[in-house]
Every structure is written in C-alpha cells, then in structure tokens.
Design an enzyme around this catalytic site. Structure first.
Site, PDB file in Angstrom:
ATOM      1  N   ASP A   1       0.912  -1.243   0.002  1.00 11.98           N
ATOM      2  CA  ASP A   1      -0.028  -0.047   0.061  1.00 11.98           C
ATOM      3  C   ASP A   1       0.861   1.168   0.071  1.00 11.98           C
ATOM      4  O   ASP A   1       1.569   1.333   1.035  1.00 11.98           O
ATOM      5  CB  ASP A   1      -1.042   0.009   1.117  1.00 11.98           C
ATOM      6  CG  ASP A   1      -1.833   1.233   1.427  1.00 11.98           C
ATOM      7  OD1 ASP A   1      -3.041   1.347   0.532  1.00 11.98           O
ATOM      8  OD2 ASP A   1      -1.281   2.349   1.700  1.00 11.98           O
TER       9      ASP A   1
ATOM     10  N   LYS B   1      -2.454   5.935  -4.869  1.00 12.30           N
ATOM     11  CA  LYS B   1      -3.353   7.021  -4.455  1.00 12.30           C
ATOM     12  C   LYS B   1      -3.114   8.295  -5.113  1.00 12.30           C
ATOM     13  O   LYS B   1      -1.934   8.832  -5.668  1.00 12.30           O
ATOM     14  CB  LYS B   1      -3.418   7.413  -2.918  1.00 12.30           C
ATOM     15  CG  LYS B   1      -3.530   5.992  -2.325  1.00 12.30           C
ATOM     16  CD  LYS B   1      -3.426   6.325  -0.887  1.00 12.30           C
ATOM     17  CE  LYS B   1      -3.514   5.079   0.070  1.00 12.30           C
ATOM     18  NZ  LYS B   1      -2.454   4.446  -0.002  1.00 12.30           N
TER      19      LYS B   1
END
Length: 231
Positions: free
Chosen positions: A50, A84
């Site tokens: 992540d 992101k």
C-alpha cells in the site's frame, strides 16, 4: 503467511489480500530503507503493498518489487499494489497523469487499486502542499463526481484494475454512488482517521515512541474536508 488464502473479494470481482504492508515513512528516513523494508516484507509473505504518489518513494518500492520478480520470489501478478491520487491532481485532466507518473517510477504497466487519497483539492503544480504568503494552504475547487469519472477512465484504459477512495465521509461516498452515469462503484473507502478502544490506546501510549496521532486537521475549513461531518 499464506497470502493466497487470506484475501477478500472486492465488488468488481478482484481479490485483495486482507493484510497490507504500508509504505509511508516520516521525513528523515533514508529512501534506501524503503527498498530494504519492502524486500523484507515480500520475503515475509506480504503481497499487498500500500503506497501513494504523495509518499514520494514509489521508485524505491518499485526497485524492491522488480528485484524480487527478477530473482523469482514473486511474479507481478502475485503483488497487489495500491497507489493514490494526490490532491494537487484532482482536476480531471490530471488524474491519469498522476497514475502514469506512479507507474513510471514503479516500472509497472498497471496497478491493482487506485484510490482518491483525500477529498480535499489543492492548487495544481509542482508544490504538492501549496501555500500562500501567509503559510495557508491554497485549495482548489473540483467536483468530486468529475474526479470519479476520471478515475473510471483510468480503469477503462487498463492502468488500474480497481478504483476506490480514501478518507471520504458517508455524505461524499453516497454522492458518488448516486451520481448520474456511474460506471464503476468504488471498491473500498480506505480510512485513516479512526478511533481505537481505550484498552488499545493505552497499549499504544505505553509504547513510549513519541508519536503523534494524525487526523489531517491541516486541511480543516476546506469544503471537501471529510471529518467535519459526524459520520
């Protein structure tokens, strides 16, 4: 860790490992440590990595993953990679550009999950935390639905398998789900602002690590700030 058995099915049919390795590091930590830590995480069994454009360490993460692919430890399809969209890229014409920059650093053709990092828009430019002469953040006004449509186009282009959001509140999430012409529902809403039980907080406080708990209050006051709502 048997990562193949520890997955959950997303609403679009893809599977995500339930345990992920977060790659945000504080300022002052050498970037070489990110490469080293990511390699160790993969060796340990982590398959969900992540990260985010704003972390500014995706090149180092990419080096670690490519190294493990080259030595045969994993294949690209074994890794579930999340990145992101940062707030200075919210304008629809910039959404794919942000992802393409991440892909270039990672040496990837696609990511597994692309999230809107935060529902607050900042002025586009080379400064990722733009401020005025008074040190106040310079916000931008972008329709969240327009951002989401651009996220959908990234999926259609094959640059990401899944799209989702992060740090949205209920009102903002419902607005996306009810938007006209919605093509892909967000597969998740990754939340960083949370509250643990008193018992858990006592354990964390007892670690004596001199850490600060964050809730992104630096963006408070902007219309898109999600934590002003009660839910």
């Amino acid at each position: 860790m048997n990562s193949k058995q520890q997955t959950m099915r997303l609403s679009d049919g893809h599977f995500i490992p339930v345990l992920g390795f977060g790659t945000y590091v504080p300022k002052g930590v050498p970037k070489t440590k990110v490469t080293e830590a990511t390699k160790i995480a993969i060796d340990t069994g982590f398959r969900h990595i992540d990260s985010a454009f704003m972390y500014q360490n995706e090149e180092e993460i990419g080096l670690a993953i490519q190294s493990k692919i080259a030595e045969g430890t994993v294949k690209r399809e074994d890794i579930f990679y999340t990145t992101k969209l940062w707030c200075t890229f919210h304008r629809p014409e910039l959404v794919q550009l942000c992802l393409e920059q991440s892909l270039k650093k990672l040496q990837f053709d696609y990511v597994d999950l692309y999230l809107i990092h935060f529902p607050v828009s900042l002025k586009p430019g080379k400064n990722y935390l733009p401020t005025d002469e008074n040190g106040q953040y310079i916000f931008d006004t972008v329709d969240l639905c327009a951002i989401w449509k651009a996220m959908e186009r990234c999926k259609d282009a094959g640059l990401t398998k899944s799209v989702g959001m992060s740090n949205f509140n209920r009102r903002q999430l419902v607005m996306i789900l009810n938007m006209p012409g919605l093509k892909y529902k967000p597969v998740c809403n990754q939340i960083f602002d949370f509250q643990l039980s008193l018992e858990d907080m006592k354990v964390i406080d007892g670690l004596n690590k001199n850490v600060r708990y964050m809730s992104f209050t630096i963006f408070k006051g902007q219309p898109g700030f999600p934590f002003s709502d009660e839910d």
